[in-house]
Design a protein around this motif. Structure first.
Motif, PDB file in Angstrom:
ATOM      1  N   ALA B  35       0.828  -1.369  -0.080  1.00 40.18           N
ATOM      2  CA  ALA B  35      -0.136  -0.129   0.178  1.00 40.18           C
ATOM      3  C   ALA B  35       0.845   1.114   0.156  1.00 40.18           C
ATOM      4  O   ALA B  35       0.591   2.158  -0.657  1.00 40.18           O
ATOM      5  N   LEU B  36       2.020   1.200   0.611  1.00 37.87           N
ATOM      6  CA  LEU B  36       2.849   2.423   0.693  1.00 37.87           C
ATOM      7  C   LEU B  36       3.318   2.510  -0.598  1.00 37.87           C
ATOM      8  O   LEU B  36       3.713   3.764  -0.871  1.00 37.87           O
ATOM      9  N   VAL B  38       2.267   1.870  -3.648  1.00 39.67           N
ATOM     10  CA  VAL B  38       1.209   2.367  -4.276  1.00 39.67           C
ATOM     11  C   VAL B  38       1.075   3.917  -4.017  1.00 39.67           C
ATOM     12  O   VAL B  38       0.895   4.782  -4.953  1.00 39.67           O
ATOM     13  N   GLU B  39       0.801   4.302  -2.809  1.00 40.20           N
ATOM     14  CA  GLU B  39       0.793   5.735  -2.531  1.00 40.20           C
ATOM     15  C   GLU B  39       2.079   6.454  -3.022  1.00 40.20           C
ATOM     16  O   GLU B  39       1.728   7.520  -3.340  1.00 40.20           O
ATOM     17  N   PHE B  47       2.321   4.184 -11.745  1.00 43.67           N
ATOM     18  CA  PHE B  47       1.326   3.954 -10.999  1.00 43.67           C
ATOM     19  C   PHE B  47       0.407   2.840 -11.335  1.00 43.67           C
ATOM     20  O   PHE B  47      -0.170   2.185 -10.430  1.00 43.67           O
ATOM     21  N   CYS B  51      -0.457  -0.425  -9.074  1.00 44.34           N
ATOM     22  CA  CYS B  51      -1.721  -0.477  -8.500  1.00 44.34           C
ATOM     23  C   CYS B  51      -2.365  -1.693  -8.899  1.00 44.34           C
ATOM     24  O   CYS B  51      -3.142  -2.276  -8.160  1.00 44.34           O
ATOM     25  N   ASN B  54      -0.761  -4.500  -7.068  1.00 45.10           N
ATOM     26  CA  ASN B  54      -1.374  -4.394  -5.643  1.00 45.10           C
ATOM     27  C   ASN B  54      -2.771  -5.124  -5.664  1.00 45.10           C
ATOM     28  O   ASN B  54      -3.185  -6.116  -4.702  1.00 45.10           O
TER      29      ASN B  54
ATOM     30  N   SER C 105      -7.276   5.751  -6.258  1.00 49.34           N
ATOM     31  CA  SER C 105      -7.161   4.355  -6.104  1.00 49.34           C
ATOM     32  C   SER C 105      -6.304   3.952  -4.925  1.00 49.34           C
ATOM     33  O   SER C 105      -5.550   2.795  -4.920  1.00 49.34           O
ATOM     34  N   THR C 106      -6.049   5.071  -3.938  1.00 48.46           N
ATOM     35  CA  THR C 106      -5.029   4.617  -2.862  1.00 48.46           C
ATOM     36  C   THR C 106      -5.811   3.438  -2.000  1.00 48.46           C
ATOM     37  O   THR C 106      -7.034   3.713  -1.371  1.00 48.46           O
ATOM     38  N   PRO C 107      -5.208   2.434  -1.608  1.00 47.00           N
ATOM     39  CA  PRO C 107      -5.682   1.474  -0.823  1.00 47.00           C
ATOM     40  C   PRO C 107      -6.028   2.133   0.665  1.00 47.00           C
ATOM     41  O   PRO C 107      -5.011   3.236   1.012  1.00 47.00           O
ATOM     42  N   PHE C 109      -5.335   1.743   3.488  1.00 51.00           N
ATOM     43  CA  PHE C 109      -4.641   1.353   4.775  1.00 51.00           C
ATOM     44  C   PHE C 109      -4.309   2.779   5.368  1.00 51.00           C
ATOM     45  O   PHE C 109      -4.007   3.020   6.265  1.00 51.00           O
ATOM     46  N   LEU C 110      -4.483   3.637   4.359  1.00 46.43           N
ATOM     47  CA  LEU C 110      -4.089   5.023   4.743  1.00 46.43           C
ATOM     48  C   LEU C 110      -5.149   5.731   5.675  1.00 46.43           C
ATOM     49  O   LEU C 110      -4.620   6.600   6.427  1.00 46.43           O
TER      50      LEU C 110
END
Lengths: 159, 159, 159
Positions: B35-36, B38-39, B47, B51, B54, C105-107, C109-110
């Motif tokens: 997740a980090l 992806v961020e 990206f 993504c 993931n 599309s950020t997971p 977890f954030l």
């Protein structure tokens, strides 16, 4: 670790939830079937639809597993496993029937709603029963409960 | 609640599935790492690929957890936890290797298939063993079973 | 199956993880609420955003369930269930707040990172405690541990 259990292949639960494990395995096989279907269609025009059906099914998979195991742990594993099997049949029908339609990103809570609702009811009944047993110290409603659960399970078969 | 267990921090299982919990924690850390990643890539050209990798990994996550815990509960937690670790290593390789490629929406059953198949085999063996114990009343095959499981676990290491 | 347990609605666990089951049921109801929201918006302009928020929430759902149950099984179910409830509140705020923003599309977890981190800490403390009990043969740190856990749970309420 209790002293009377062997070290190596000891079972982690006092009563093995065999039926729940079997239904879980069947659901895993179904996931693998869906995934192979997506892989096979990956170059055809139906790819988008198959992929979307697979996505909708996978989205509700965690919820289904959590509900089935909670129902099995709270009340009784036989009706929970049966309801799980019914759900898997409904899911298969949904997946196959989806092939011909256009893709919509609706989550698939929308199929199998009745089965999921039934499993949630089982959890609630199990918890209420546990609280009655614990705080009223009586199990007067146990046999009634089992009869009711079995009758309700039979109701699931009505389309 | 049995009278001899303290109320506060009582363990809910007779034998603590410590190894399974540890592997689950490692998988959660891996999810957080993905997740980090992806961020961090959210504004770069990579990206889409990150993504997608993931997404493919998260799709198979429920299935992996269900299989590993079933295998651990049914047969033995040591080989199940080991197979889980091997799966996490394979998943990491998949995620890192995916960065350079174009995105495909294939579900990631397609990697780690052998590990998942091995865990499913463990479940089946555990259930058959339980049925033999229950209905034949003998555990003649227990030692043979453990030897076989350990040999099969070693086979997983062959690439 | 032990001889003294009845066959029908026997519980599969020695201590019923009632609180964990209740939180799991609440999370399932929340999933259903999200799914209905997506269905209702399916023809409006907000569909993409609602769908994306739902996706982000579902992605982290397996991880949340795994962490909560591990924390409950390893250490104590009361703080684990409380942390789970806090997470569900945070998730609801995230979903509702997401409606007005553009989709990323950020997971997720954030969000809820602190709650998930706390549950992971509970697992680690439970495992360390188990190893101390097993290999040092003493439970000197048990009361200290419970006090610490309760204090840490209270800290979660600080925004």
């Amino acid at each position: 670790m209790p002293p009377d259990t062997p070290r190596g292949s000891v079972s982690l639960l006092p009563v093995r939830p065999c039926l729940l494990v079997v239904v879980t395995l069947v659901s895993v096989l179904q996931n693998a079937f869906f995934a192979l279907k997506v892989e096979k269609e990956s170059s055809s025009s139906a790819f988008e639809r198959v992929c979307c059906a697979n996505r909708n099914c996978m989205d509700a998979y965690s919820t289904f597993l959590a509900l089935m195991w909670c129902a099995g742990l709270c009340l009784s594993q036989v009706p929970a496993a049966f309801a799980g099997l019914v759900y898997l049949v409904v899911r298969h029908k949904y997946f196959v029937g989806y092939m011909g339609q256009s893709c919509q990103s609706t989550p698939c809570f929308l199929f199998g709603k009745r089965v999921l609702f039934f499993m949630m009811l089982m959890c609630v009944v199990g918890i209420v029963n546990f609280l009655l047993l614990r705080f009223c110290g009586s199990d007067y409603n146990k046999e009634l409960l089992e009869t009711l659960t079995k009758a309700a399970t039979a109701l699931l078969l009505i389309p």
